[in-house]
Design a protein around this motif. Sequence first.
Motif, PDB file in Angstrom:
ATOM      1  N   ILE A 110      -5.463 -12.251   1.631  1.00 30.19           N
ATOM      2  CA  ILE A 110      -4.919 -13.277   1.025  1.00 30.19           C
ATOM      3  C   ILE A 110      -5.619 -13.778  -0.328  1.00 30.19           C
ATOM      4  N   GLN A 111      -7.109 -13.796  -0.086  1.00 29.70           N
ATOM      5  CA  GLN A 111      -7.833 -14.360  -1.022  1.00 29.70           C
ATOM      6  C   GLN A 111      -7.860 -13.509  -2.325  1.00 29.70           C
ATOM      7  N   GLY A 112      -7.551 -12.076  -2.050  1.00 31.66           N
ATOM      8  CA  GLY A 112      -7.747 -11.372  -3.205  1.00 31.66           C
ATOM      9  C   GLY A 112      -6.274 -11.281  -3.892  1.00 31.66           C
ATOM     10  N   VAL A 119     -10.936  -5.820  -3.410  1.00 35.59           N
ATOM     11  CA  VAL A 119     -11.157  -6.623  -2.200  1.00 35.59           C
ATOM     12  C   VAL A 119     -12.076  -5.491  -1.404  1.00 35.59           C
ATOM     13  N   LYS A 137     -10.207  -8.406   6.077  1.00 35.99           N
ATOM     14  CA  LYS A 137      -9.554  -9.179   6.855  1.00 35.99           C
ATOM     15  C   LYS A 137      -8.228  -9.553   6.457  1.00 35.99           C
ATOM     16  N   GLU A 196      -7.275 -12.321   5.916  1.00 35.07           N
ATOM     17  CA  GLU A 196      -7.547 -13.570   5.124  1.00 35.07           C
ATOM     18  C   GLU A 196      -8.310 -13.164   3.931  1.00 35.07           C
ATOM     19  N   ALA A 197      -9.003 -12.065   3.753  1.00 35.56           N
ATOM     20  CA  ALA A 197      -9.906 -11.542   2.422  1.00 35.56           C
ATOM     21  C   ALA A 197      -8.595 -10.868   1.644  1.00 35.56           C
ATOM     22  N   LEU A 251      -6.563 -14.647  -6.024  1.00 36.09           N
ATOM     23  CA  LEU A 251      -7.471 -14.162  -7.129  1.00 36.09           C
ATOM     24  C   LEU A 251      -6.649 -13.619  -8.287  1.00 36.09           C
ATOM     25  N   TYR A 293      -0.502 -15.795   9.440  1.00 37.02           N
ATOM     26  CA  TYR A 293      -0.889 -16.038   7.873  1.00 37.02           C
ATOM     27  C   TYR A 293       0.107 -16.411   7.033  1.00 37.02           C
ATOM     28  N   ASP A 294       1.515 -15.995   7.251  1.00 36.69           N
ATOM     29  CA  ASP A 294       2.524 -16.580   6.632  1.00 36.69           C
ATOM     30  C   ASP A 294       2.250 -16.827   5.004  1.00 36.69           C
TER      31      ASP A 294
END
Lengths: 186, 142
Positions: free
Chosen positions: B132-134, B121, B127, B129-130, B137, B37-38
Amino acid sequence: MRRGLGRIIKESISNLGRCQTITYPSSIGRTYSHIEGLRGKPEFDNTLCTGCRACVKRCSDNAIGVNETNGTRTLSIDVTRCMYCGRCAEVCPVQALTMTEQFELSYDAPRGSFTTNDVALEPCAGCGSSYISTRFYNEVQRRVLENVDASVKGVVAKDIEKYMRLCPQCKRRRVYELNTHTRKYY
Amino acid sequence: MALKNRIRKLSPWVYVLHTGGCNGCDIEIPCIFTPRYDVERFGIKLVATPRFADVLLVTGPVCSHALPFAKRIYSQVPDPKVVVSVGSCASTGGVYKIDADFDNYAVAGPSDQVFPIDVFVPGCPPKPEAIIQGILLAVSKL
């Protein structure tokens, strides 16, 4: 020395093709999942749900709430509380609940992210309070009549019509009228 | 000041505050710093002390035992700061507090009762990815 350097360059060029980093945030918007059968946000199918509340009983996190107002039963799943175990989808008798593959569920404060479903309720034949949904009645009738012996089908259908239109309180009040008092079986 | 904020948005440093719970979210958070994911390519960096951090990731229901430490760590993060509540437990209490009015002597409530939360989150655990999205945001709110 030179031969070693060449090998390093060759190796590094071949490694460019197998970069492990995934380009995650750039793929926001399209459905992105590399896991088959990922359990994400649970969602209701409004055309199937009977409002039987089996999912409410099964939920181990108390994430599914029931609210009955004005003849409508609203089931709402608190997405923040949900632990995505999928037991509600597993127990749903009509497969109205499904786990989608949505996982990008972050949101700004204040807390509160729900998936809701409204089920219209029919009034009880006795007292008029909202009691049962038409779809639930039809589903129970269909299942019972499917499994019952053909010789008693007519009687059973009549019984379902008689008893299932009444709420539990009305049923209790009319035990003598309906001849369902427990004394009968002593 | 604008330049300072811009730089801060370019490299938000992250501190993980674990306040009890099952450790699942704490396993998922280091995942986002792995080569797969880095997130260091966005400048997001895991730091060892709250004094360097811009983003505070809270995991777990705030246990009674962890409550004073959680408050102290929150006050140690310099302003401006954003707090991300990672996972169901940190956001709502999860299985440790199965109702809003459920009284558990060992749980001092979900994290938003202890300090203000900016981003939630959901997920158990979310996940990578979730997460990272949090964080992204949250960075937009810095």
